[in-house]
Structures are given as C-alpha cells and as structure tokens.
Design a protein around this motif. Structure first.
Motif, PDB file in Angstrom:
ATOM      1  N   THR A  50       0.846  -1.191   0.000  1.00 42.35           N
ATOM      2  CA  THR A  50       0.000   0.000   0.000  1.00 42.35           C
ATOM      3  C   THR A  50       0.884   1.244   0.000  1.00 42.35           C
ATOM      4  OG1 THR A  50      -0.045   0.206   2.405  1.00 42.35           O
ATOM      5  CG2 THR A  50      -1.777  -1.183   1.395  1.00 42.35           C
ATOM      6  N   GLU A  51       0.271   2.376  -0.263  1.00 42.07           N
ATOM      7  CA  GLU A  51       1.014   3.637  -0.238  1.00 42.07           C
ATOM      8  C   GLU A  51       1.555   3.919   1.168  1.00 42.07           C
ATOM      9  OE1 GLU A  51      -1.909   3.135  -1.709  1.00 42.07           O
ATOM     10  OE2 GLU A  51      -1.690   3.800  -3.767  1.00 42.07           O
ATOM     11  N   ALA A  52       0.754   3.621   2.198  1.00 42.16           N
ATOM     12  CA  ALA A  52       1.202   3.838   3.584  1.00 42.16           C
ATOM     13  C   ALA A  52       2.402   2.945   3.917  1.00 42.16           C
ATOM     14  CB  ALA A  52       0.057   3.579   4.557  1.00 42.16           C
ATOM     15  N   ALA A  53       2.371   1.712   3.446  1.00 39.80           N
ATOM     16  CA  ALA A  53       3.492   0.799   3.682  1.00 39.80           C
ATOM     17  C   ALA A  53       4.742   1.285   2.952  1.00 39.80           C
ATOM     18  CB  ALA A  53       3.126  -0.614   3.242  1.00 39.80           C
ATOM     19  N   LEU A  54       4.567   1.884   1.761  1.00 37.93           N
ATOM     20  CA  LEU A  54       5.701   2.439   1.030  1.00 37.93           C
ATOM     21  C   LEU A  54       6.337   3.584   1.805  1.00 37.93           C
ATOM     22  CD1 LEU A  54       7.536   2.705  -1.454  1.00 37.93           C
ATOM     23  CD2 LEU A  54       5.807   4.225  -2.424  1.00 37.93           C
ATOM     24  N   VAL A  55       5.526   4.469   2.365  1.00 38.79           N
ATOM     25  CA  VAL A  55       6.045   5.591   3.153  1.00 38.79           C
ATOM     26  C   VAL A  55       6.872   5.065   4.325  1.00 38.79           C
ATOM     27  CG1 VAL A  55       5.400   7.519   4.655  1.00 38.79           C
ATOM     28  CG2 VAL A  55       4.242   7.203   2.462  1.00 38.79           C
ATOM     29  N   ALA A  56       6.372   4.058   5.018  1.00 36.01           N
ATOM     30  CA  ALA A  56       7.102   3.475   6.151  1.00 36.01           C
ATOM     31  C   ALA A  56       8.407   2.826   5.683  1.00 36.01           C
ATOM     32  CB  ALA A  56       6.231   2.453   6.867  1.00 36.01           C
ATOM     33  N   CYS A  57       8.360   2.136   4.552  1.00 39.55           N
ATOM     34  CA  CYS A  57       9.557   1.472   4.015  1.00 39.55           C
ATOM     35  C   CYS A  57      10.617   2.492   3.619  1.00 39.55           C
ATOM     36  CB  CYS A  57       9.157   0.599   2.826  1.00 39.55           C
ATOM     37  SG  CYS A  57      10.529  -0.324   2.120  1.00 39.55           S
ATOM     38  N   VAL A  58      10.221   3.555   2.929  1.00 36.04           N
ATOM     39  CA  VAL A  58      11.167   4.588   2.513  1.00 36.04           C
ATOM     40  C   VAL A  58      11.782   5.269   3.737  1.00 36.04           C
ATOM     41  CG1 VAL A  58      11.382   6.823   1.347  1.00 36.04           C
ATOM     42  CG2 VAL A  58      10.132   4.955   0.254  1.00 36.04           C
ATOM     43  N   ALA A  59      10.972   5.491   4.760  1.00 36.78           N
ATOM     44  CA  ALA A  59      11.488   6.088   5.998  1.00 36.78           C
ATOM     45  C   ALA A  59      12.517   5.161   6.645  1.00 36.78           C
ATOM     46  CB  ALA A  59      10.335   6.379   6.966  1.00 36.78           C
ATOM     47  N   ASP A  60      12.260   3.853   6.641  1.00 39.70           N
ATOM     48  CA  ASP A  60      13.220   2.887   7.199  1.00 39.70           C
ATOM     49  C   ASP A  60      14.528   2.904   6.419  1.00 39.70           C
ATOM     50  OD1 ASP A  60      11.353   2.164   9.098  1.00 39.70           O
ATOM     51  OD2 ASP A  60      10.784   0.295   8.120  1.00 39.70           O
TER      52      ASP A  60
END
Length: 149
Positions: free
Chosen positions: A133-143
């Motif tokens: 999901t887009e939210a999961a992408l944001v979390a992944c990029v932040a990691d």
C-alpha cells in the motif's frame, strides 16, 4: 539503460481509436545505487569490492507503487513515486548459486514477485515482496532513509 522514463500516452483529436497517438515523458528516474543486498545463494561480499553499475532490465509491476527490474546483472525493487531503489541485488558474482547466479524466470502478482533460478545454477524459488500500500511504502522509505543516515 540506467534511466527509466515514465510516460503518459493518449489519443488526441478524435473519438475513441480514431485520434492521433501522443505521448509525453512525465518523469525520468535515475536512482542512486545503494549498497547491494544479498540474493539467496550469493557469496559473502569481498572486502573493498566496488558496487557494479546497475541498469534497468525487464520491468514487472509490483503493487501499486513499485516495479521489479530483472536484468542479467541485478535485481531491483524500484519505488516509482520517489524514484529510489528499495532493494538492489547484484547477480552473477563468482561463486554464486541459485537466484544469485541468475534468474531464469520471474512473475509478479500484486506486491509479490516470484523468481526462479535455472536448474544448472542449483535451482530454487525466491519470493520478494514490495510494500502493498502507499502507507506501507512511506514506512519502508522512511526505514531505508534512517539506515542511510
């Protein structure tokens, strides 16, 4: 090549299929190459070894925001929104077996990719998963950004 052009295409000046085809480049991606990850069967990295240049290969949609690039020399998960590499795995290094020796076939379903290694390289299947999901992408990029700092 080392760049991926994301383009828009449309028909102009006509009804349905009668219009004239037009296209325009919406974005050009030339991501920085991070330190390589190890694909299954990859040998231990050699101290002081330089990262090889990465190039886009055959692209497979991977979830709503990513693509999987499968090339002879590397696998990569690219997040198209920001134009960055989430994962980069060099292939074909000396001593590699299985997927790390080279991909015989790849298929993507939703946010998962299934990669098959050639039998002459030991065979094997590897499943990669991109942010679903887009939210999961944001979390992944932040990691990824937090590790890079």
């Amino acid at each position: 090549g080392r760049r991926l052009w994301v383009a828009e295409a449309w028909l102009e000046g006509g009804e349905g299929a009668r219009g004239e085809p037009r296209s325009a480049v919406a974005a050009t991606l030339k991501p920085d190459v991070p330190k390589g990850s190890r694909a299954p069967g990859a040998p231990e990295p050699r101290p002081g070894a330089k990262s090889r240049k990465w190039e886009f290969g055959r692209l497979h949609p991977l979830g709503p925001t990513c693509v999987l690039s499968v090339a002879e020399r590397a696998l990569a998960v690219v997040e198209v929104c920001g134009g960055s590499l989430l994962e980069w795995c060099p292939l074909g290094e000396p001593g590699s077996v299985g997927i790390a020796a080279g991909v015989a076939s790849a298929a993507a379903v939703d946010a998962r990719a299934f990669l098959l290694a050639a039998p002459e390289h030991g065979g094997g299947v590897w499943c990669l998963e991109a942010p679903p999901t887009e939210a999961a992408l944001v979390a992944c990029v932040a990691d990824v950004a937090a590790v890079a700092v």
